[in-house]
Enzyme design. Sequence first.
Site, PDB file in Angstrom:
ATOM      1  N   GLU A 144       0.869  -6.357  -5.121  1.00  0.00           N
ATOM      2  CA  GLU A 144       0.410  -5.499  -6.222  1.00  0.00           C
ATOM      3  C   GLU A 144       1.570  -4.780  -6.905  1.00  0.00           C
ATOM      4  O   GLU A 144       1.709  -4.810  -8.126  1.00  0.00           O
ATOM      5  CB  GLU A 144      -0.600  -4.475  -5.676  1.00  0.00           C
ATOM      6  CG  GLU A 144      -1.144  -3.578  -6.768  1.00  0.00           C
ATOM      7  CD  GLU A 144      -2.422  -2.844  -6.383  1.00  0.00           C
ATOM      8  OE1 GLU A 144      -3.274  -3.409  -5.672  1.00  0.00           O
ATOM      9  OE2 GLU A 144      -2.564  -1.682  -6.816  1.00  0.00           O
TER      10      GLU A 144
ATOM     11  N   ASP B  33       0.842  -1.195   0.000  1.00  0.00           N
ATOM     12  CA  ASP B  33       0.000   0.000   0.000  1.00  0.00           C
ATOM     13  C   ASP B  33       0.883   1.254   0.000  1.00  0.00           C
ATOM     14  O   ASP B  33       0.681   2.176  -0.799  1.00  0.00           O
ATOM     15  CB  ASP B  33      -0.950   0.001   1.208  1.00  0.00           C
ATOM     16  CG  ASP B  33      -1.999  -1.115   1.102  1.00  0.00           C
ATOM     17  OD1 ASP B  33      -1.986  -1.835   0.086  1.00  0.00           O
ATOM     18  OD2 ASP B  33      -2.818  -1.259   2.027  1.00  0.00           O
TER      19      ASP B  33
HETATM   20  O1  TRH Z   1       4.370  -5.986   0.446  1.00  0.00           O
HETATM   21  P1  TRH Z   1       3.300  -6.599  -0.358  1.00  0.00           P
HETATM   22  O2  TRH Z   1       2.904  -7.921   0.059  1.00  0.00           O
HETATM   23  O3  TRH Z   1       2.063  -5.647  -0.377  1.00  0.00           O
HETATM   24  C1  TRH Z   1       0.743  -6.151  -0.270  1.00  0.00           C
HETATM   25  C2  TRH Z   1      -0.038  -5.870  -1.542  1.00  0.00           C
HETATM   26  O4  TRH Z   1       0.152  -4.605  -2.096  1.00  0.00           O
HETATM   27  C3  TRH Z   1      -1.511  -6.093  -1.284  1.00  0.00           C
HETATM   28  O5  TRH Z   1      -2.276  -5.677  -2.394  1.00  0.00           O
HETATM   29  C4  TRH Z   1      -1.911  -5.325  -0.042  1.00  0.00           C
HETATM   30  O6  TRH Z   1      -3.219  -5.390   0.217  1.00  0.00           O
HETATM   31  C5  TRH Z   1      -1.114  -5.879   1.121  1.00  0.00           C
HETATM   32  O7  TRH Z   1       0.236  -5.552   0.879  1.00  0.00           O
HETATM   33  C6  TRH Z   1      -1.527  -5.294   2.468  1.00  0.00           C
HETATM   34  O8  TRH Z   1       3.764  -6.683  -1.911  1.00  0.00           O
HETATM   35  P2  TRH Z   1       3.938  -5.556  -3.026  1.00  0.00           P
HETATM   36  O9  TRH Z   1       2.626  -4.970  -3.405  1.00  0.00           O
HETATM   37  O10 TRH Z   1       4.724  -6.159  -4.086  1.00  0.00           O
HETATM   38  O11 TRH Z   1       4.782  -4.402  -2.354  1.00  0.00           O
HETATM   39  C7  TRH Z   1       6.125  -4.535  -2.046  1.00  0.00           C
HETATM   40  C8  TRH Z   1       6.814  -3.184  -2.109  1.00  0.00           C
HETATM   41  O12 TRH Z   1       8.080  -3.271  -1.499  1.00  0.00           O
HETATM   42  C9  TRH Z   1       7.032  -2.706  -3.531  1.00  0.00           C
HETATM   43  O13 TRH Z   1       6.790  -1.315  -3.620  1.00  0.00           O
HETATM   44  C10 TRH Z   1       8.500  -2.983  -3.777  1.00  0.00           C
HETATM   45  C11 TRH Z   1       9.072  -2.764  -2.389  1.00  0.00           C
HETATM   46  N1  TRH Z   1      10.362  -3.427  -2.110  1.00  0.00           N
HETATM   47  C12 TRH Z   1      11.427  -2.621  -1.796  1.00  0.00           C
HETATM   48  O14 TRH Z   1      11.310  -1.373  -1.791  1.00  0.00           O
HETATM   49  N2  TRH Z   1      12.614  -3.225  -1.484  1.00  0.00           N
HETATM   50  C13 TRH Z   1      12.805  -4.565  -1.486  1.00  0.00           C
HETATM   51  O15 TRH Z   1      13.912  -5.049  -1.179  1.00  0.00           O
HETATM   52  C14 TRH Z   1      11.683  -5.381  -1.864  1.00  0.00           C
HETATM   53  C15 TRH Z   1      11.856  -6.873  -1.916  1.00  0.00           C
HETATM   54  C16 TRH Z   1      10.475  -4.774  -2.142  1.00  0.00           C
END
Ligand code: TRH
Length: 349
Positions: A250, A6
């Site tokens: 997402e 989010d």
């Molecule tokens: O963290 P998530 O599982 O987020 C989820 C989903 O968005 C879901 O829809 C929501 O309802 C739930 O949270 C509560 O996975 P997502 O969406 O891929 O987000 C990960 C974020 O972290 C993305 O912006 C990339 C970032 N990221 C980094 O900045 N550094 C890292 O090392 C990694 C692995 C990810």
Amino acid sequence: MDNYGDAGVCWRLARSLSNRDDIRIRLFCDDLNVLDKIAHSDAIKRGASLGIEVLPWSVAHSSEQLDQVADVVIEAFACELPAAYVELMAEAPKKPCWINLEYLTAESWADDMHLMPSPQNNGLSKHFYFPGFTEKTGGVTLGDWDLITQSSQAPASLQDYWQADSKAQRISIFNYRHAPLETWLKGLQTIALSRGNSFDIYICADQNISAEFLESSKSPQLNFIQLPFMPQEDYDWLLSRCDFNLVRGEDSFVRAQWAGKPFIWDIYPQSDHAHEVKLDAFLERYFEGSPSSLNTQGKMAMKWACPSTWWPNLEVWTQHSETWAQKLRDLGQLEVKILDFVKSQEISR
Ligand code: TRH
């Protein structure tokens, strides 16, 4: 479970919009620790350097602390604006354009719901904004993807880990705790042994793979590289450079698509199993028009089938992924579409 999505989606959208010099952005967040993690350890400082004012959510609760109400208010993921802020919006001489940014879905109903107005009993109206994969929906954010990924050099946070000269195929892993990663990796081992492939496997922070498994599975063909949590742009770069990405939620799910490479989407689980419908809707759309063997095998792969059953089709899948990324570009990006909508509202008001 740690979730960053989010905050990640909002941070990305704020960054994408901040590139335009006539926009001043305020980003309210109820968990600055999460935002700090994805924004170079200091979201407030990083935001300031990009023209984004990052503020704790509590500020939006107190009208005294806000000098003025925004022209455009984006309420993301049903966060529900504080009553004090909504009051300010209702009293403003020029009523703000109020957008409710929803979760991304490939389900066809999003076409009808996108930009649907929702009149409120205080005279304001908010509009539902549905990101998606069709012309009728709001698209997905591209942001600075092209700029970030054009560099052939690994970003600072990856420099100690990136195997620049390796000839192995590269895989990145960022999944939920329930993902059957060890079983999946054993399947990869089978490919390494039977086909002679070798793999560099980049494991993001906090993945559910035990140290014992890594120790017992490493071989000249399977090189495991444990990564720290890195800034969002650096993770984007990693995705763009890997041959195959395991992603989730997402934001990483969307980035894997921009990468134009095959991926497995570990969808965020919902207690009512709504995610299963959501996953199938995406798979139908994503594999539409692909060769029938990929259509079948790709769908199985996305549900964690043993990689040895579909890996021989990787090249075809890669070509399909490139076509899909181009399709996304042709649809128009979320940051552009949202601004077009705001303009259309200004004209009609
Ligand atoms: O963290 P998530 O599982 O987020 C989820 C989903 O968005 C879901 O829809 C929501 O309802 C739930 O949270 C509560 O996975 P997502 O969406 O891929 O987000 C990960 C974020 O972290 C993305 O912006 C990339 C970032 N990221 C980094 O900045 N550094 C890292 O090392 C990694 C692995 C990810």
